[in-house]
Write a protein that holds these residues in place. Sequence first.
Motif, PDB file in Angstrom:
ATOM      1  N   ASP A   1       0.838  -1.187   0.000  1.00  0.00           N
ATOM      2  CA  ASP A   1       0.000   0.000   0.000  1.00  0.00           C
ATOM      3  C   ASP A   1       0.882   1.251   0.000  1.00  0.00           C
ATOM      4  O   ASP A   1       2.112   1.158  -0.061  1.00  0.00           O
ATOM      5  N   LYS A   2       0.252   2.402   0.073  1.00  0.00           N
ATOM      6  CA  LYS A   2       0.986   3.668   0.000  1.00  0.00           C
ATOM      7  C   LYS A   2       1.926   3.842   1.188  1.00  0.00           C
ATOM      8  O   LYS A   2       3.040   4.347   1.040  1.00  0.00           O
ATOM      9  N   GLU A   3       1.487   3.419   2.363  1.00  0.00           N
ATOM     10  CA  GLU A   3       2.352   3.538   3.543  1.00  0.00           C
ATOM     11  C   GLU A   3       3.587   2.642   3.393  1.00  0.00           C
ATOM     12  O   GLU A   3       4.696   3.019   3.792  1.00  0.00           O
ATOM     13  N   GLY A   4       3.390   1.466   2.815  1.00  0.00           N
ATOM     14  CA  GLY A   4       4.527   0.572   2.579  1.00  0.00           C
ATOM     15  C   GLY A   4       5.514   1.176   1.606  1.00  0.00           C
ATOM     16  O   GLY A   4       6.730   1.023   1.752  1.00  0.00           O
ATOM     17  N   LEU A   5       4.994   1.873   0.617  1.00  0.00           N
ATOM     18  CA  LEU A   5       5.834   2.552  -0.368  1.00  0.00           C
ATOM     19  C   LEU A   5       6.614   3.688   0.298  1.00  0.00           C
ATOM     20  O   LEU A   5       7.818   3.857   0.069  1.00  0.00           O
ATOM     21  N   PHE A   6       5.941   4.447   1.142  1.00  0.00           N
ATOM     22  CA  PHE A   6       6.595   5.535   1.857  1.00  0.00           C
ATOM     23  C   PHE A   6       7.671   4.975   2.786  1.00  0.00           C
ATOM     24  O   PHE A   6       8.776   5.525   2.877  1.00  0.00           O
ATOM     25  N   THR A   7       7.359   3.885   3.463  1.00  0.00           N
ATOM     26  CA  THR A   7       8.330   3.250   4.349  1.00  0.00           C
ATOM     27  C   THR A   7       9.573   2.819   3.592  1.00  0.00           C
ATOM     28  O   THR A   7      10.701   2.996   4.069  1.00  0.00           O
ATOM     29  N   ALA A   8       9.380   2.259   2.407  1.00  0.00           N
ATOM     30  CA  ALA A   8      10.519   1.821   1.594  1.00  0.00           C
ATOM     31  C   ALA A   8      11.409   2.997   1.209  1.00  0.00           C
ATOM     32  O   ALA A   8      12.641   2.881   1.189  1.00  0.00           O
ATOM     33  N   LEU A   9      10.799   4.135   0.920  1.00  0.00           N
ATOM     34  CA  LEU A   9      11.581   5.331   0.586  1.00  0.00           C
ATOM     35  C   LEU A   9      12.407   5.785   1.788  1.00  0.00           C
ATOM     36  O   LEU A   9      13.591   6.114   1.653  1.00  0.00           O
ATOM     37  N   VAL A  10      11.789   5.805   2.951  1.00  0.00           N
ATOM     38  CA  VAL A  10      12.501   6.219   4.165  1.00  0.00           C
ATOM     39  C   VAL A  10      13.639   5.250   4.471  1.00  0.00           C
ATOM     40  O   VAL A  10      14.744   5.656   4.833  1.00  0.00           O
ATOM     41  N   GLN A  11      13.374   3.954   4.308  1.00  0.00           N
ATOM     42  CA  GLN A  11      14.400   2.951   4.583  1.00  0.00           C
ATOM     43  C   GLN A  11      15.579   3.100   3.627  1.00  0.00           C
ATOM     44  O   GLN A  11      16.736   2.898   4.021  1.00  0.00           O
ATOM     45  N   ARG A  12      15.301   3.450   2.382  1.00  0.00           N
ATOM     46  CA  ARG A  12      16.395   3.660   1.432  1.00  0.00           C
ATOM     47  C   ARG A  12      17.206   4.886   1.818  1.00  0.00           C
ATOM     48  O   ARG A  12      18.438   4.867   1.778  1.00  0.00           O
ATOM     49  N   LEU A  13      16.523   5.964   2.198  1.00  0.00           N
ATOM     50  CA  LEU A  13      17.227   7.160   2.661  1.00  0.00           C
ATOM     51  C   LEU A  13      18.056   6.846   3.902  1.00  0.00           C
ATOM     52  O   LEU A  13      19.193   7.318   4.038  1.00  0.00           O
ATOM     53  N   ALA A  14      17.486   6.056   4.801  1.00  0.00           N
ATOM     54  CA  ALA A  14      18.193   5.700   6.027  1.00  0.00           C
ATOM     55  C   ALA A  14      19.466   4.922   5.716  1.00  0.00           C
ATOM     56  O   ALA A  14      20.513   5.161   6.315  1.00  0.00           O
ATOM     57  N   ALA A  15      19.366   3.994   4.762  1.00  0.00           N
ATOM     58  CA  ALA A  15      20.548   3.209   4.394  1.00  0.00           C
ATOM     59  C   ALA A  15      21.642   4.105   3.828  1.00  0.00           C
ATOM     60  O   ALA A  15      22.830   3.918   4.097  1.00  0.00           O
ATOM     61  N   GLU A  16      21.248   5.121   3.056  1.00  0.00           N
ATOM     62  CA  GLU A  16      22.219   6.047   2.480  1.00  0.00           C
ATOM     63  C   GLU A  16      22.850   6.917   3.555  1.00  0.00           C
ATOM     64  O   GLU A  16      24.064   7.135   3.569  1.00  0.00           O
ATOM     65  N   LYS A  17      22.041   7.419   4.490  1.00  0.00           N
ATOM     66  CA  LYS A  17      22.538   8.342   5.510  1.00  0.00           C
ATOM     67  C   LYS A  17      23.309   7.620   6.606  1.00  0.00           C
ATOM     68  O   LYS A  17      24.220   8.196   7.201  1.00  0.00           O
ATOM     69  N   PHE A  18      22.959   6.361   6.893  1.00  0.00           N
ATOM     70  CA  PHE A  18      23.602   5.652   7.989  1.00  0.00           C
ATOM     71  C   PHE A  18      25.062   5.351   7.686  1.00  0.00           C
ATOM     72  O   PHE A  18      25.841   5.052   8.588  1.00  0.00           O
ATOM     73  N   VAL A  19      25.434   5.466   6.416  1.00  0.00           N
ATOM     74  CA  VAL A  19      26.824   5.261   6.023  1.00  0.00           C
ATOM     75  C   VAL A  19      27.736   6.234   6.765  1.00  0.00           C
ATOM     76  O   VAL A  19      28.891   5.931   7.054  1.00  0.00           O
ATOM     77  N   TYR A  20      27.223   7.422   7.100  1.00  0.00           N
ATOM     78  CA  TYR A  20      28.029   8.417   7.826  1.00  0.00           C
ATOM     79  C   TYR A  20      28.604   7.815   9.102  1.00  0.00           C
ATOM     80  O   TYR A  20      29.755   8.027   9.452  1.00  0.00           O
ATOM     81  N   PHE A  21      27.765   7.060   9.808  1.00  0.00           N
ATOM     82  CA  PHE A  21      28.169   6.526  11.099  1.00  0.00           C
ATOM     83  C   PHE A  21      28.969   5.226  10.957  1.00  0.00           C
ATOM     84  O   PHE A  21      29.910   4.999  11.697  1.00  0.00           O
ATOM     85  N   GLU A  22      28.600   4.398  10.004  1.00  0.00           N
ATOM     86  CA  GLU A  22      29.274   3.127   9.820  1.00  0.00           C
ATOM     87  C   GLU A  22      30.682   3.305   9.246  1.00  0.00           C
ATOM     88  O   GLU A  22      31.542   2.448   9.408  1.00  0.00           O
ATOM     89  N   ALA A  23      30.916   4.428   8.569  1.00  0.00           N
ATOM     90  CA  ALA A  23      32.212   4.650   7.927  1.00  0.00           C
ATOM     91  C   ALA A  23      33.317   4.966   8.928  1.00  0.00           C
ATOM     92  O   ALA A  23      34.494   4.976   8.575  1.00  0.00           O
ATOM     93  N   VAL A  24      32.945   5.224  10.175  1.00  0.00           N
ATOM     94  CA  VAL A  24      33.935   5.598  11.189  1.00  0.00           C
ATOM     95  C   VAL A  24      34.147   4.442  12.168  1.00  0.00           C
ATOM     96  O   VAL A  24      33.257   4.131  12.960  1.00  0.00           O
ATOM     97  N   PRO A  25      35.320   3.791  12.142  1.00  0.00           N
ATOM     98  CA  PRO A  25      35.606   2.721  13.113  1.00  0.00           C
ATOM     99  C   PRO A  25      35.666   3.293  14.526  1.00  0.00           C
ATOM    100  O   PRO A  25      36.011   4.457  14.722  1.00  0.00           O
ATOM    101  N   GLU A  26      35.341   2.468  15.507  1.00  0.00           N
ATOM    102  CA  GLU A  26      35.363   2.925  16.891  1.00  0.00           C
ATOM    103  C   GLU A  26      36.771   3.280  17.346  1.00  0.00           C
ATOM    104  O   GLU A  26      36.964   4.010  18.317  1.00  0.00           O
ATOM    105  N   SER A  27      37.779   2.763  16.634  1.00  0.00           N
ATOM    106  CA  SER A  27      39.163   3.062  17.003  1.00  0.00           C
ATOM    107  C   SER A  27      39.598   4.460  16.569  1.00  0.00           C
ATOM    108  O   SER A  27      40.635   4.956  17.006  1.00  0.00           O
ATOM    109  N   THR A  28      38.811   5.108  15.691  1.00  0.00           N
ATOM    110  CA  THR A  28      39.151   6.456  15.233  1.00  0.00           C
ATOM    111  C   THR A  28      39.035   7.440  16.388  1.00  0.00           C
ATOM    112  O   THR A  28      38.064   7.413  17.141  1.00  0.00           O
TER     113      THR A  28
END
Length: 200
Positions: A57-84
């Motif tokens: 449904d439309k909400e599922g479509l909206f959720t998929a868009l948000v999840q894709r954006l989240a995957a793109e933005k979460f790279v900011y945090f994953e790109a930094v090792p805890e040892s940095t």
Amino acid sequence: MARTKAIEPDAAGDKTEQILQGAMQEFLTHGYAGTSMDKVAKTGGVSKATVYSYFQDKEGLFTALVQRLAAEKFVYFEAVPESTEPAIALRFVATTILDHASQEPHFLTFLRLVIAESGRFPQLAQIFVRNLTKPGIERLTQYLASHPELKLPDPEATARIFIGSLVYFQLTQEMMHGKEIIPMERDRLIDGLLQLILRS
């Protein structure tokens, strides 16, 4: 037979991308309430049946868009090792978040949509917070907690202050067109945040 199986995933990926691009265009143009699955199908160049076969449904479509954006933005945090070391890691995260926000007007427009529709459709805002905001706070909290030399009494509160300051900067400078009213250089904000966290 093997050839057909090899092609199917790409075809599915192409269809999904067509649908998501069509959905993004429709949501940004007409808002959530003004978007229909028919319009998404037409804009995406696929049939309505195809849209429903990929998204319930439309909400599922909206959720998929948000999840894709989240995957793109979460790279900011994953790109930094805890040892940095914190001075490098925190500056990288802050700079990357602010750079991407200014370079991706569609993201800010989408954020405006979420805020504007949150009154009528609170579940949309919750989808955004659950998939994008919450993971970022959790990952930054984990990073800060892994550095006891910072002597932070509450790493989660510090993570929220850090991210909240960046979001507020985007809100006032970019989304509310406040650059000329309350101007501030991006690096000045980042330097101030780092001083607050690292001075201990």
